[in-house]
Design a protein around this motif. Structure first.
Motif, PDB file in Angstrom:
ATOM      1  N   SER A 211       0.803  -1.221   0.000  1.00 19.92           N
ATOM      2  CA  SER A 211       0.000   0.000   0.000  1.00 19.92           C
ATOM      3  C   SER A 211       0.836   1.271   0.000  1.00 19.92           C
ATOM      4  N   GLN A 212       2.060   1.239   0.514  1.00 19.76           N
ATOM      5  CA  GLN A 212       2.773   2.505   0.702  1.00 19.76           C
ATOM      6  C   GLN A 212       3.332   3.027  -0.618  1.00 19.76           C
ATOM      7  N   GLN A 213       3.265   4.342  -0.783  1.00 16.90           N
ATOM      8  CA  GLN A 213       3.795   4.951  -2.004  1.00 16.90           C
ATOM      9  C   GLN A 213       5.268   5.299  -1.867  1.00 16.90           C
ATOM     10  N   SER A 214       5.658   5.649  -0.650  1.00 19.78           N
ATOM     11  CA  SER A 214       7.045   6.052  -0.447  1.00 19.78           C
ATOM     12  C   SER A 214       7.949   4.818  -0.429  1.00 19.78           C
ATOM     13  N   PHE A 215       9.102   4.922  -1.122  1.00 26.92           N
ATOM     14  CA  PHE A 215       9.993   3.766  -1.223  1.00 26.92           C
ATOM     15  C   PHE A 215      10.438   3.262   0.145  1.00 26.92           C
ATOM     16  N   VAL A 216      10.775   4.198   1.027  1.00 30.29           N
ATOM     17  CA  VAL A 216      11.336   3.779   2.312  1.00 30.29           C
ATOM     18  C   VAL A 216      10.262   3.098   3.159  1.00 30.29           C
ATOM     19  N   MET A 217       9.011   3.611   3.085  1.00 40.14           N
ATOM     20  CA  MET A 217       7.934   2.949   3.823  1.00 40.14           C
ATOM     21  C   MET A 217       7.677   1.551   3.265  1.00 40.14           C
ATOM     22  N   LEU A 218       7.799   1.422   1.936  1.00 34.78           N
ATOM     23  CA  LEU A 218       7.638   0.104   1.304  1.00 34.78           C
ATOM     24  C   LEU A 218       8.687  -0.872   1.845  1.00 34.78           C
ATOM     25  N   MET A 219       9.928  -0.376   1.993  1.00 33.46           N
ATOM     26  CA  MET A 219      10.981  -1.240   2.531  1.00 33.46           C
ATOM     27  C   MET A 219      10.715  -1.621   3.970  1.00 33.46           C
ATOM     28  N   MET A 220      10.067  -0.701   4.710  1.00 29.38           N
ATOM     29  CA  MET A 220       9.705  -1.046   6.090  1.00 29.38           C
ATOM     30  C   MET A 220       8.740  -2.227   6.103  1.00 29.38           C
TER      31      MET A 220
ATOM     32  N   PHE B 265      18.292   0.990  -0.261  1.00 32.32           N
ATOM     33  CA  PHE B 265      18.683   2.397  -0.131  1.00 32.32           C
ATOM     34  C   PHE B 265      19.524   2.835  -1.311  1.00 32.32           C
ATOM     35  N   ALA B 266      20.382   1.943  -1.831  1.00 32.94           N
ATOM     36  CA  ALA B 266      21.170   2.310  -3.008  1.00 32.94           C
ATOM     37  C   ALA B 266      20.250   2.571  -4.197  1.00 32.94           C
ATOM     38  N   LEU B 267      19.209   1.753  -4.356  1.00 37.95           N
ATOM     39  CA  LEU B 267      18.260   1.962  -5.456  1.00 37.95           C
ATOM     40  C   LEU B 267      17.496   3.270  -5.262  1.00 37.95           C
ATOM     41  N   VAL B 268      17.092   3.564  -4.010  1.00 40.09           N
ATOM     42  CA  VAL B 268      16.391   4.823  -3.741  1.00 40.09           C
ATOM     43  C   VAL B 268      17.281   5.994  -4.125  1.00 40.09           C
ATOM     44  N   THR B 269      18.565   5.916  -3.756  1.00 37.38           N
ATOM     45  CA  THR B 269      19.492   6.993  -4.091  1.00 37.38           C
ATOM     46  C   THR B 269      19.619   7.138  -5.601  1.00 37.38           C
ATOM     47  N   ALA B 270      19.780   6.008  -6.311  1.00 37.55           N
ATOM     48  CA  ALA B 270      19.951   6.069  -7.765  1.00 37.55           C
ATOM     49  C   ALA B 270      18.709   6.637  -8.437  1.00 37.55           C
ATOM     50  N   VAL B 271      17.520   6.200  -7.995  1.00 36.97           N
ATOM     51  CA  VAL B 271      16.276   6.669  -8.611  1.00 36.97           C
ATOM     52  C   VAL B 271      16.064   8.141  -8.315  1.00 36.97           C
TER      53      VAL B 271
ATOM     54  N   ARG C  62      18.328  10.365  -7.756  1.00 39.26           N
ATOM     55  CA  ARG C  62      19.291  11.149  -8.525  1.00 39.26           C
ATOM     56  C   ARG C  62      18.850  11.269  -9.987  1.00 39.26           C
ATOM     57  N   LYS C  63      18.309  10.188 -10.500  1.00 39.34           N
ATOM     58  CA  LYS C  63      17.931  10.149 -11.909  1.00 39.34           C
ATOM     59  C   LYS C  63      16.647  10.915 -12.185  1.00 39.34           C
ATOM     60  N   ARG C  64      15.645  10.731 -11.362  1.00 36.24           N
ATOM     61  CA  ARG C  64      14.312  11.243 -11.688  1.00 36.24           C
ATOM     62  C   ARG C  64      13.724  12.138 -10.619  1.00 36.24           C
ATOM     63  N   GLN C  65      14.427  12.415  -9.574  1.00 34.70           N
ATOM     64  CA  GLN C  65      13.891  13.193  -8.453  1.00 34.70           C
ATOM     65  C   GLN C  65      12.617  12.543  -7.917  1.00 34.70           C
ATOM     66  N   ALA C  66      12.518  11.234  -7.988  1.00 31.88           N
ATOM     67  CA  ALA C  66      11.303  10.549  -7.565  1.00 31.88           C
ATOM     68  C   ALA C  66      11.533   9.915  -6.200  1.00 31.88           C
ATOM     69  N   ASP C  67      10.559  10.088  -5.302  1.00 35.21           N
ATOM     70  CA  ASP C  67      10.663   9.379  -4.034  1.00 35.21           C
ATOM     71  C   ASP C  67       9.408   8.552  -3.749  1.00 35.21           C
ATOM     72  N   THR C  68       8.519   8.453  -4.750  1.00 35.39           N
ATOM     73  CA  THR C  68       7.355   7.581  -4.580  1.00 35.39           C
ATOM     74  C   THR C  68       7.289   6.606  -5.749  1.00 35.39           C
ATOM     75  N   THR C  69       6.556   5.531  -5.533  1.00 26.02           N
ATOM     76  CA  THR C  69       6.493   4.510  -6.575  1.00 26.02           C
ATOM     77  C   THR C  69       5.793   5.028  -7.823  1.00 26.02           C
ATOM     78  N   GLU C  70       4.905   6.019  -7.659  1.00 20.63           N
ATOM     79  CA  GLU C  70       4.217   6.566  -8.827  1.00 20.63           C
ATOM     80  C   GLU C  70       5.176   7.349  -9.730  1.00 20.63           C
ATOM     81  N   GLY C  71       6.323   7.759  -9.181  1.00 20.71           N
ATOM     82  CA  GLY C  71       7.288   8.501  -9.981  1.00 20.71           C
ATOM     83  C   GLY C  71       8.001   7.621 -10.990  1.00 20.71           C
ATOM     84  N   LEU C  72       7.836   6.319 -10.906  1.00 21.56           N
ATOM     85  CA  LEU C  72       8.507   5.398 -11.815  1.00 21.56           C
ATOM     86  C   LEU C  72       7.464   4.704 -12.674  1.00 21.56           C
ATOM     87  N   GLU C  73       7.423   5.072 -13.953  1.00 21.53           N
ATOM     88  CA  GLU C  73       6.483   4.389 -14.834  1.00 21.53           C
ATOM     89  C   GLU C  73       7.207   3.496 -15.828  1.00 21.53           C
ATOM     90  N   THR C  74       8.489   3.687 -15.958  1.00 23.34           N
ATOM     91  CA  THR C  74       9.263   2.868 -16.871  1.00 23.34           C
ATOM     92  C   THR C  74      10.603   2.561 -16.228  1.00 23.34           C
TER      93      THR C  74
END
Lengths: 101, 203
Positions: free
Chosen positions: A23-32, A78-84, A86-98
């Motif tokens: 259910s969580q949109q935020s990457f870090v909450m998803l990891m929790m 956390f490494a993936l969160v950092t990479a994403v 940096r690349k897309r300024q995205a911190d939620t799962t909706e920020g990644l469509e591809t």
């Protein structure tokens, strides 16, 4: 303190973790949520080791492998969160469509 | 009901309640501390289950891991202190259904299965057994975990470093704007301005 009670507590932890991971949109909450699932798995492993099987040494080894999986999940996550970020300024799962950049 | 039973139910209630609070608090830092408390409660149950090494190791590991998590929360996420009420969820009903179904299924399996009953003997040297197993019969498994952790370290550095071996990792890629039609996010294309700068000097 019976094995059934421990398995029920672990099932509750896994259920809450699955809810969080889905259910969580935020990457870090998803990891929790994923961490909570592994928390339940750790409890199940040690519960069986302690109350069901009379303490064979390999049961503790399984618990240590689960703990290593927890550490690896956190580090790579956390490494993936950092990479994403940096690349897309995205911190939620909706920020990644591809998966392409 | 013995003292260890009472302690078990208290820690179980604590573990499940704090796990639930993780997804119900506005503050993301508080969420990571709630998760840490949930892990501590499970570690206390592991101590009750006569697995002292695993319990203490879990406490140490989670104390550090959740500090890192809180740090990442403050770095990356909006609203880390919980000053605004917030609920960032998607597919909420499906998720609740999946969580309840997982609990019901696993709980039913636990209740209906004829589980083995063979508790650890009181004086069994479990830590010594673990050490002998780790550096004896199961050494290869233990070492494999070590190699996996090394690979994780390499992967973490590769994923999170700003530049790859042959220049910036995000070269030639501009992410879309934060708002529709807005200014592109990410770093400004320094390369172009550098080129014109050099051209001016050269001319």
């Amino acid at each position: 303190m019976t094995l059934t009670a421990i398995l029920l507590v672990a099932a509750a932890l896994i259920g809450i973790g699955l809810y969080g991971a889905l259910s969580q949109q935020s990457f870090v909450m998803l990891m929790m949520g994923l961490e909570l699932i592994l928390n339940g798995v750790l409890l199940i492993a040690v519960g069986f080791w302690s109350l069901g099987l009379g303490g064979p040494p390999r049961g503790q080894l399984l618990a240590i492998v689960v703990m290593a999986v927890m550490a690896i999940e956190m580090a790579v996550g956390f490494a993936l969160v950092t990479a994403v970020y940096r690349k897309r300024q995205a911190d939620t799962t909706e920020g990644l469509e591809t998966m392409k950049h | 009901m013995t003292l260890s039973d009472i302690a078990f139910w208290l820690f179980s209630a604590g573990a499940v309640w704090t796990a639930w609070r993780v997804f119900r608090t506005d503050s993301m830092v508080r969420a990571s501390f709630a998760l840490m408390l949930s892990f501590f409660c499970v570690a206390a149950i592991l101590l009750l289950l006569s697995a002292p090494y695993l319990g203490i190791a879990t406490i140490f590991m989670m104390a550090v891991e959740m500090m890192v998590m809180a740090l990442f929360m403050v770095m990356f996420m909006m609203n880390p202190a919980g000053l605004n009420p917030m609920m960032m969820v998607h597919q909420h009903k499906v998720s609740i259904g999946a969580g309840v179904a997982a609990f019901a299924g696993l709980g039913a399996a636990a209740l209906l299965t004829d589980l083995p009953h063979h508790a650890v003997a009181a004086g069994k040297p479990v830590i010594r057994d673990l050490g002998t197993e780790l550096l004896g019969g199961s050494m290869l498994i233990f070492e494999t975990a070590g190699i996996t952790l090394l690979a994780t370290m390499v992967a973490t550095v590769v994923l999170s470093s700003r530049s790859g071996r042959f220049g910036a990792a995000d070269e030639g890629s501009r992410p879309p704007g934060l708002e529709p039609g807005g200014k592109p996010a990410g770093r400004a294309p320094e390369r172009d301005s550098d080129h014109s700068h050099h051209a001016e000097h050269g001319g």
